[in-house]
Design an enzyme around this catalytic site. Structure first.
Site, PDB file in Angstrom:
ATOM      1  N   LYS A  39       0.835  -1.198   0.000  1.00 20.40           N
ATOM      2  CA  LYS A  39       0.000   0.000   0.000  1.00 20.40           C
ATOM      3  C   LYS A  39       0.873   1.252   0.000  1.00 20.40           C
ATOM      4  O   LYS A  39       2.072   1.191   0.260  1.00 20.40           O
ATOM      5  CB  LYS A  39      -0.903   0.002   1.249  1.00 20.40           C
ATOM      6  CG  LYS A  39      -0.133   0.051   2.557  1.00 20.40           C
ATOM      7  CD  LYS A  39      -1.040   0.126   3.752  1.00 20.40           C
ATOM      8  CE  LYS A  39      -0.185   0.206   5.027  1.00 20.40           C
ATOM      9  NZ  LYS A  39      -0.934   0.674   6.183  1.00 20.40           N
ATOM     10  N   TYR A 271      14.795  30.591   5.706  1.00 20.21           N
ATOM     11  CA  TYR A 271      13.718  31.439   6.228  1.00 20.21           C
ATOM     12  C   TYR A 271      13.803  31.628   7.743  1.00 20.21           C
ATOM     13  O   TYR A 271      14.030  30.678   8.485  1.00 20.21           O
ATOM     14  CB  TYR A 271      12.356  30.827   5.892  1.00 20.21           C
ATOM     15  CG  TYR A 271      12.033  30.811   4.422  1.00 20.21           C
ATOM     16  CD1 TYR A 271      12.017  31.978   3.665  1.00 20.21           C
ATOM     17  CD2 TYR A 271      11.735  29.616   3.792  1.00 20.21           C
ATOM     18  CE1 TYR A 271      11.703  31.961   2.325  1.00 20.21           C
ATOM     19  CE2 TYR A 271      11.413  29.583   2.434  1.00 20.21           C
ATOM     20  CZ  TYR A 271      11.409  30.756   1.703  1.00 20.21           C
ATOM     21  OH  TYR A 271      11.099  30.733   0.371  1.00 20.21           O
TER      22      TYR A 271
END
Length: 380
Positions: A39, A271
């Site tokens: 999955k 940042y």
């Protein structure tokens, strides 16, 4: 270097290691069939190539969460047994019945949709019933289980379905000795007895996930469902690392440096300037960021092998890139930066990243994004 590994970044997937991991896990549960859980794009490793490699390694079932994943396996030409377990009303039941996918039923509404799909398809649906042994997610509550098994048996007698499996999922198997484990095994055994009383005779009964496969032989029943362990990640890192279980990590995530430059002391980095250079230094730019699955939580913490040493992400991880401070060491644009891998070349592992980010290694590999090409090979 091939075209993909000369680019910005890539995830190398070692299919030889995956096959060897399947063999090692099969040896832990020699009396049980093996379901390879693929999955979520095989936990980020690439569903179709990993499914094929797992089958080559001896898996006899494949497991997926969504019906779309099951149908994608069939569209890729992969036959054999496939179990799909996460359904919502109105899902592609008929398509999965027609594709010979085993569908999981956890409630009466789902049984009704599976039966309707069988009628529409003109063929018997393969159904597995799931009981909620205590996890509190999907699965029928024990109080509803006798009615569900009776209804399933009636549909089976009518030739509409064949109940091929009975199953459940542990809540805390990754914490060996947790009291829920014995309790949930007891609930599951009772559910199996009730299903037998209803007249059901399934092919497989299963509850063991990766930690169950490795640490709970009493949970193996007819089939085990390894997921993350198949990709060489320990589901119980507090007990042992991959090598302790005979496993090898399958994914190596790497990139080419996009920039290397000298900066003075006191220079802000990324940042918010959460990192400021303590003196003149060399900054290297790794062109992977949170859009590629590098956790923003790794800001100031994530380990990276650059120029022969572990470095730490300097400042914030941005959407497409992050910076490392090389101190007095040298590097050049185009040099390799290894975020994680098996660890035998001195690089960090996915578990190292998980610890740095306060998460689990499952998330680290699974979140590697679609912008990162997967490169398949037979060794790291």
């Amino acid at each position: 270097m091939n075209d993909m590994t000369s680019g910005r970044g890539w995830a190398h997937i070692d299919l030889g290691a995956l096959r060897a991991n399947v063999a090692a896990l099969r040896a832990k549960a020699p009396g049980a069939a093996f379901m390879a859980v693929v999955k979520a794009d095989a936990y980020g490793h690439g569903m179709v190539p990993c499914a094929r490699a797992a089958l080559e390694g001896g898996a006899t079932w494949l497991g997926v969460a969504t019906p779309e994943e099951a149908l994608a396996l069939r569209a890729a030409g992969i036959g054999g047994r496939v179990l799909c377990w996460l359904w919502t009303p109105g899902g592609p039941w008929r398509e999965c019945v027609e594709a010979d996918v085993d569908v999981t039923v956890s409630a009466q509404w789902a049984l009704e949709e599976a039966v309707a799909a069988a009628r529409a398809a003109g063929r018997t649906a393969r159904v597995q019933l799931k009981v909620d042994a205590g996890l509190g997610r999907n699965g029928a509550q024990p109080a509803q289980w006798p009615a569900l098994t009776a209804a399933a048996r009636a549909a089976e007698k009518a030739g509409l379905i064949r109940v091929t499996g009975l199953w459940a999922h542990f809540s805390c198997a990754d914490e060996p000795g947790h009291p829920s484990i014995a309790r949930e095994l007891g609930v599951f055994r009772t559910a199996l007895e009730q299903a037998a009383d209803a007249g059901l005779d399934p092919e497989v009964r299963h509850i063991a996930n990766s930690p169950g496969t490795l640490t709970l032989p009493e949970s193996h029943f007819d089939l085990v469902r390894p997921g993350v362990a198949m990709y060489g990640i320990s589901p119980v890192p507090q007990v042992g690392g991959p090598a302790d279980f005979g496993l090898r990590p399958v994914m190596t995530l790497a990139a080419r440096l996009a920039s290397v430059k000298q900066v003075p002391g006191g220079h802000g980095v990324s940042y918010g300037h959460h990192y400021v250079t303590p003196g003149p230094t060399t900054l290297a730019l790794v062109p992977l960021g949170y859009a590629d699955g590098v956790p923003r939580h790794a800001s100031g913490a994530g380990p990276v092998l650059v120029a022969g040493k572990w470095r730490t992400v300097a400042g914030r991880v941005a959407m497409d890139q992050f910076v490392v401070d090389l101190g007095g060491d040298c590097a050049a644009a185009g040099d390799e930066a290894v975020l994680f891998g098996p660890g035998d070349r001195g690089e960090p592992t996915a578990e190292d990243w998980a610890r740095a980010c306060g998460t689990i290694a499952y998330e680290i590999v699974t979140r590697v994004g679609s912008r990162v090409p997967r490169v398949y090979g037979e060794h790291g």
